[in-house]
Every structure is written in structure tokens, then in C-alpha cells.
Design a protein around this motif. Sequence first.
Motif, short mmCIF file in Angstrom:
data_model
loop_
_atom_site.label_atom_id
_atom_site.label_comp_id
_atom_site.label_asym_id
_atom_site.label_seq_id
_atom_site.Cartn_x
_atom_site.Cartn_y
_atom_site.Cartn_z
N SER A 45 0.82 -1.20 0.00
CA SER A 45 0.00 0.00 0.00
C SER A 45 0.86 1.26 0.00
CB SER A 45 -0.93 -0.01 1.21
OG SER A 45 -1.71 1.17 1.28
N GLY A 72 2.65 1.78 -3.41
CA GLY A 72 1.73 2.33 -4.41
C GLY A 72 1.41 3.79 -4.15
N TYR A 104 2.57 6.79 -6.70
CA TYR A 104 1.59 7.68 -7.33
C TYR A 104 1.82 9.14 -6.91
CZ TYR A 104 -2.70 9.88 -8.77
OH TYR A 104 -3.60 10.72 -9.36
N LYS A 159 -7.23 1.10 -4.69
CA LYS A 159 -6.69 0.47 -5.89
C LYS A 159 -7.53 0.78 -7.12
CE LYS A 159 -3.44 -1.28 -3.50
NZ LYS A 159 -2.09 -0.66 -3.57
N GLN A 217 -6.66 4.18 -8.21
CA GLN A 217 -5.37 4.17 -8.90
C GLN A 217 -5.50 3.64 -10.31
OE1 GLN A 217 -2.56 2.03 -6.48
NE2 GLN A 217 -2.39 3.64 -4.95
N TYR A 251 -4.48 6.05 -13.40
CA TYR A 251 -3.44 5.64 -14.33
C TYR A 251 -4.01 5.45 -15.74
CZ TYR A 251 0.07 4.98 -10.67
OH TYR A 251 0.98 5.19 -9.66
N TYR A 286 2.46 0.63 -13.66
CA TYR A 286 1.77 0.90 -12.40
C TYR A 286 0.27 0.59 -12.50
CZ TYR A 286 5.92 2.85 -10.28
OH TYR A 286 7.17 2.99 -9.75
N ALA A 328 -1.28 -1.88 -9.71
CA ALA A 328 -2.48 -1.60 -8.92
C ALA A 328 -3.47 -2.76 -9.01
CB ALA A 328 -3.13 -0.31 -9.39
#
Length: 318
Positions: free
Chosen positions: A66, A69, A73, A131, A134, A138, A243, A247
Motif C-alpha cells: 500500500s 503504491g 503515485y 486500488k 489508482q 493511471y 503501475y 495496482a
Amino acid sequence: MADSSNVGASSSAQQPVIELQRLRSTSTRDRENTQMTQEDEIATSEEIHRVKWIPLLSLVGQHFSSSWGERSYEFASYLYLIVLFPGSLIPASLLGFAVTVTGVALSGRVGRLVDEHKRLPFVRTFIALQKILQLITYGLFLVLFRPLHPSIDDFGKQSKSPAVYLLLALIIVSSSVMGLATAGINVAIQRDWVVAISQGSHTLLTRLNTYLRRVDLVCKLLAPLLVSLLTTTISYSGAVTFYLIYAAVTLAVEQLWIRVVWNYFEVLATDERSKWEKRREERVERSPPKRFLEGLYQQGKDLKEFFALPIFLSSLSM
């Protein structure tokens, strides 16, 4: 004269004796302190060994995933916006401002949600929310790095496509909510789960917090380096794709890890049942409108206290 000389000789003779006693006393205290330190280390070691390694590694692994990530980001989002809009820092500034304001305004409410909801469903929901956001963000960056017409070389000048502004707005909103989801996970794990797992042991609590803090520092140091490495060796689109996949994979892995932690540490469920009964009684006593008004009052009180702190202006500038 003879008496004075005898007194002087006697005091001179006593000085080495007093010094020797002082040295012995100091040596005794040092040995006692050393023995106490060794006993504390043995007790801490025994408490750590009583914790099963599989759930402990799962807890640390989930926090590492976690945190990695989050830090990736946090660095990549500003980097991508600067690259996408090289003519202005307005997009990156808007992102930072929105995330900060959202955190200041709503992080207190997120912290109270930790107390109001059951442990496992809350953490798993917020992991999924983090997630998924994310993945969405992304994906939006991946679209922006594809050739759009007109180009997005200069924010507000050459970029006239409404789609660019719409994607930027979605990135800012998604990043703000993502920050709240991350705050909820961190508060739940570090301020609730770890405290329950330690079962009142200060040494075990300190050791667990040390593990998690080291993970934070490692991720804060190395995650931006990996982002830079990927963008320079592959491409910006390739780094975003990496990425995006990360995720998606960690969404499933972190759900598994947090379930392992819950299953092994039975104290989490046992401790939760007693607390949940007390919360249920409190909810019966207070009506929903009253709880809502109390929440608003507490939120305003927290913001007022934050505004009065000396670090308010410096934190706002950051």
C-alpha cells in the motif's frame, strides 16, 4: 596544631575510601541497568516470537504494498502533469491544492469512520477503493499520453480540446478521494489493528510501529527512484502501464494478506465484539440527526484547532 594536623591527615585518608565507595556504587548501578536492559530485550524478543511470523509478514507486506503504491503515485502524478503540460505548473498546483484541502477537511471524518465500522470490512473496502481509483487515474494518464488533437504541449494555449480539461478534472477528483482512502487504511492499520494485536504490550506495540515506520521510509526513499527509472528506460506510457498492472495485482494480493492477518490474530475479532456492543448502545441513545450534527460540530472544532496551530501556514504552503 597537632589536632589540626591529625584532622587533616584523617580527612586525606578518608578521601580514597569515599572515592572507592562511589566507584563501587556506580559499578553496581551500571550492572543493574545492564541486567534490566538485557531482561527487557529478552522480554521483547519473547513477545515478538509469540507473534506468528506468517500473519506478521502479511501485515508488513500489505503495508509495504500500500505504501509503495501511494508513494509511487504521489511522485508520478506530479511528474506526469509537468511532462504533459510543460508550459505551466497550474495543473500540478491544482492537484496538490485539491488533495491537501480534501485531506484537511475530511481526514478527521475518515478517522471517525474507523471507530464506527467493523474492522475487516472497512479495511478491505478502503483497499479496494484505493486500488480502483489508482486504476482509474493511471488509465486517464495513459489516455493523456496518447496523441490527442490538438496537442497538450502547453496548458491553456495549444491545448484547446475539452477532453483534456475533463481528464485533468477527473484526475484531480480521483486523486483527492484516493488520498482519503489511503488515510483511512493507515489510520485503521497503524492506530487500531496494531494496538489491538499488541494486547497492551508497550514493547510489542513499539516494535510493530517500528517495522511499519521503516517500511514507510523505505518506500518514500525508493519508490520515486523506480518511477524515474521506468520513465527514462521505457517511456512515460510504459511506466503508466506498469503501475496500472501493479495496482490491479496488489488489489488482489492486499485483500489476501489482510484476510490472513485477520484470521490469525483472533484478538481483532474478540476485541471488536466488545467495542461494537458499546457503539451499538451509543447509537440507540443518539438519533441519526444528532449524530450528524455532532459530527459537523467535531469537524469544525478540529479545523479550528488546526487553523490555530503555528504550523498551519507552513503546511498550507507545502
